[in-house]
Motif scaffolding. Structure first.
Motif, short mmCIF file in Angstrom:
data_model
loop_
_atom_site.label_atom_id
_atom_site.label_comp_id
_atom_site.label_asym_id
_atom_site.label_seq_id
_atom_site.Cartn_x
_atom_site.Cartn_y
_atom_site.Cartn_z
N ASN A 159 -47.53 15.96 -27.83
CA ASN A 159 -46.89 15.13 -27.44
C ASN A 159 -47.65 14.64 -26.18
OD1 ASN A 159 -44.62 15.06 -29.02
ND2 ASN A 159 -44.23 17.05 -28.42
N GLU A 160 -48.16 15.61 -25.37
CA GLU A 160 -48.72 15.45 -23.99
C GLU A 160 -49.98 14.58 -24.27
OE1 GLU A 160 -47.19 18.14 -24.35
OE2 GLU A 160 -46.67 18.95 -22.28
N VAL A 161 -50.61 14.65 -25.56
CA VAL A 161 -51.70 14.04 -25.86
C VAL A 161 -51.68 12.66 -26.08
CG1 VAL A 161 -53.60 13.70 -27.50
CG2 VAL A 161 -53.15 16.03 -26.65
N GLU A 162 -50.31 12.56 -26.90
CA GLU A 162 -49.80 11.05 -27.32
C GLU A 162 -49.71 10.40 -25.87
OE1 GLU A 162 -47.49 10.13 -30.75
OE2 GLU A 162 -45.71 10.22 -29.38
N LEU A 163 -48.76 11.00 -25.05
CA LEU A 163 -48.51 10.18 -23.71
C LEU A 163 -49.81 9.64 -23.05
CD1 LEU A 163 -45.74 12.40 -22.48
CD2 LEU A 163 -45.53 10.21 -23.40
N ILE A 164 -50.74 10.48 -23.09
CA ILE A 164 -52.20 10.09 -22.33
C ILE A 164 -52.62 8.87 -23.22
CG2 ILE A 164 -54.64 10.59 -22.01
CD1 ILE A 164 -53.47 13.59 -21.36
N VAL A 349 -34.55 23.15 -24.86
CA VAL A 349 -34.79 22.00 -25.22
C VAL A 349 -35.76 21.35 -24.47
CG1 VAL A 349 -34.17 19.53 -26.09
CG2 VAL A 349 -32.52 21.45 -26.40
N SER A 350 -37.09 21.50 -24.89
CA SER A 350 -37.99 21.07 -23.86
C SER A 350 -38.22 19.59 -24.01
CB SER A 350 -39.38 21.93 -23.98
OG SER A 350 -40.35 21.53 -23.35
N GLY A 351 -38.60 19.13 -23.04
CA GLY A 351 -39.17 17.47 -22.96
C GLY A 351 -40.24 17.26 -22.17
N VAL A 352 -40.97 16.04 -22.66
CA VAL A 352 -42.01 15.77 -21.81
C VAL A 352 -42.15 14.14 -21.75
CG1 VAL A 352 -43.63 15.91 -23.59
CG2 VAL A 352 -44.56 15.83 -21.25
N GLY A 353 -42.41 13.53 -20.54
CA GLY A 353 -42.34 12.29 -20.46
C GLY A 353 -43.24 11.43 -19.25
N VAL A 354 -43.29 10.26 -19.27
CA VAL A 354 -44.04 9.67 -18.01
C VAL A 354 -42.99 8.33 -17.81
CG1 VAL A 354 -46.29 10.36 -18.70
CG2 VAL A 354 -45.74 8.53 -19.62
N SER A 355 -43.63 7.87 -16.42
CA SER A 355 -42.58 7.00 -16.20
C SER A 355 -43.87 5.86 -15.50
CB SER A 355 -41.81 7.32 -15.02
OG SER A 355 -40.97 6.13 -14.56
N PHE A 356 -43.64 4.61 -15.89
CA PHE A 356 -44.56 3.38 -15.43
C PHE A 356 -43.69 2.96 -14.50
CE2 PHE A 356 -47.96 3.45 -18.64
CZ PHE A 356 -47.51 4.08 -19.70
N GLY A 357 -44.35 2.59 -13.28
CA GLY A 357 -43.56 1.93 -11.94
C GLY A 357 -44.28 0.33 -12.18
N ALA A 358 -43.20 -0.21 -12.47
CA ALA A 358 -43.46 -1.68 -13.07
C ALA A 358 -43.95 -2.65 -11.73
CB ALA A 358 -42.36 -2.49 -13.88
#
Length: 475
Positions: A159-164, A349-358
């Motif tokens: 998942n980390e790789v996918e986010l990258i 329940v583990s999660g991972v994510g990123v946020s784009f600052g539009a």
RNA sequence: GAGGACGUAGCUCAGCUGGUUAGAGCAUCAGAUUGUGGUUCUGAGGGUCGUGGGUUCGAGCCCCAUUUUCCUCCCCA
């Protein structure tokens, strides 16, 4: 009488021209998210205050916009309460609701609340505004949009790789040159453990994060103020190879160069820390994955052991994205959170994510003039208004043109042609069709191309039939 | 929460050591051109100089307070 109209500090209106550009960013981001299989959700602008407090650190709590209860918000509050309670405690009694501070915590709440309907791993994206009671300045607003992608209910580092990959794809499509910085909270915990200050991870992390900004001498002062012993600090600087091993004297204010602290060295340093080793292994796995798919990636990915991120809930990988060509705070950031749903009663329940600052992405792209030029054209052809008898003639034609998928409009008022053409010119409408009594009798329109420069004033625009016009516009 | 800078026409800004009626460019509107925009020419409208107080014969300019916006720190997108 309207006097002194204005909008609240740190908020902005967006003109049509700006909105076209903003939508371009949102569309690009959303298309990439969809391409990777993420699905959209939305949550309310306001949450219960208790949902938000305590998730962002002390500083974060202070920046939450609270909403005063409707009705008598002073009910049950005595004069003594006002004199004796802290403002935070009073606020909690007078404000049940608050504006969301980010999209991750409301998402965690959403997952817990809808756990029975959700299929895990749950991949969602969310593009909505958030509010922070910060003092506005460059690249910092009180109302701004975040574009979050998260996957929750999966521990896999894939998942980390996918986010990258997603980060890379988004910025590649927007034409932005960026660097992804990568670290792991477990490494920071390991470091804190090894230097004998395991309870001070956050303080150490935040201070380290600033090293390249304020210099190591100031980092040292800050850590001293946080009550970290001289021995611990010496050990810390040894790890980062700053200062002399004998004492605290800092030899350089230069920014830390991550490559100086080779991952293998750090692995050795952290060998006695269980959690530290875990962090190192995770970084290794991610980097190995990335090396295998490397040709696909466009941007630079850097391991930076000083990268911290202030948000309390991160436990594993952390990301931050910086634009290479513009001085601006991070334009994208995120990480893994192992127990955010646990706070709301759904553990493990583990999660991972990123946020784009539009908004920051907008500012960066604007500065670099990266927006496509023709994005502002909307209406393709304007039909001029020549009075009651001619209106139906124009509307019939417009109906056909729209049916062909071409945006067209009729000028609503019968005013001098000069003004109608001036309107078309200002709106940057490329074509105008005149349909007066002459054209009606000849079953055609005078067809005018607005971007053609003419030196003489003679009106020598060609007459064309509706079919000819449609064929021309379709090109 | 701490520190710094700014505020003059719709916008960007001039405005001298304090001195008559506060200017320019752009934008807007009108006319030259009653069915031809953009370009060109001519003209017009638009200001309680952020707000409140003070100094002075006299304040856009000096002093104090207040507010706004911008910038830096803290923190973050």
């Amino acid at each position: 009488m309207a006097v002194n109209v204005s909008i609240p500090k740190g908020t902005r209106d967006f003109s049509p021209a700006e909105m076209i550009r903003r939508k371009y960013i949102f569309q690009t981001v959303e298309d990439v998210f969809r391409l990777y299989g993420y699905l959209p959700i939305e949550t309310p602008a306001m949450e219960n205050l208790s949902t938000l407090t305590g998730k962002y650190g002390e500083e974060g709590d202070r920046l939450i916009f609270k909403i005063l209860n409707s009705g008598n918000y002073l009910e049950g509050i005595s004069v003594e309460d006002i004199q004796n309670s802290s403002t935070a405690k009073l606020a909690a009694r007078m404000c049940e609701k608050a504006l969301r501070y980010d999209l991750t915590v409301p998402f965690a709440r959403y997952v817990v609340q809808n756990r029975n309907e959700i299929t895990f791993p749950f991949k969602r994206y969310q593009i909505q505004p958030v509010w922070r009671a910060d003092r506005p300045q460059k690249g910092r607003y009180r109302e701004f949009y975040q574009c979050d992608v998260d996957v929750i209910g999966s521990n896999s580092l894939l998942n980390e790789v996918e986010l990258i990959q997603i980060i890379d794809a988004v910025f590649q499509q927007l034409g932005l040159n960026i660097t992804i910085k990568l670290n792991n909270r477990k490494i920071l915990s390991g470091i804190a453990e090894v230097i004998g200050a395991p309870d001070k991870v956050l303080d150490i992390a935040i201070a380290l994060d600033k090293a390249d900004k304020i210099g190591w001498e100031n980092v040292d002062k800050e850590l001293e103020n946080k009550g970290i012993s001289r021995e611990s600090r010496t050990l810390l600087y040894d790890i980062f190879d700053y200062g002399e091993r004998s004492g605290l004297s800092i030899v350089s204010n230069a920014p830390p160069a991550p490559d100086r602290i080779a991952l293998s060295n750090l692995k050795n340093t952290l060998k006695d820390s269980n959690i530290g080793c875990q962090g190192i292994n995770e970084i290794y796995k991610i980097i190995n994955f990335l090396n295998d798919i490397n040709p696909v990636l466009d941007c630079k990915v850097e391991f930076d052991p000083t990268l911290a991120r202030g948000l309390n809930y991160y436990t594993g990988a952390i990301f931050e994205v910086k634009a290479n060509d513009v001085a601006m705070g991070s334009i994208c950031g995120g990480g893994r959170y192992d127990d955010l749903t646990g706070i709301f009663g759904l553990p493990d329940v583990s999660g991972v994510g990123v946020s784009f600052g539009a908004d920051r992405i907008y500012d960066v792209m604007n500065e670099l003039e990266l927006f496509p030029e023709n994005a502002a054209i909307s209406t393709k052809i304007l039909f001029t208004n020549h009075g009651e008898n001619e209106i139906m003639y124009a509307l019939e034609a417009i109906k056909e043109i729209r049916r062909a998928g071409i945006s067209a409009e009729l000028f609503p008022d019968n005013i001098p042609l000069k003004k109608q053409l001036s309107y078309a010119n200002k709106r940057k409408i490329p074509y105008v069709a005149l349909g007066g009594s002459i054209e009606m009798s000849e079953k055609c329109f005078t067809f005018k191309e607005m971007n053609v420069t003419k030196n003489d004033n003679t009106p020598n625009d060609p007459k064309k039939t509706l079919l000819e016009i449609i064929a021309l516009l379709k090109k």
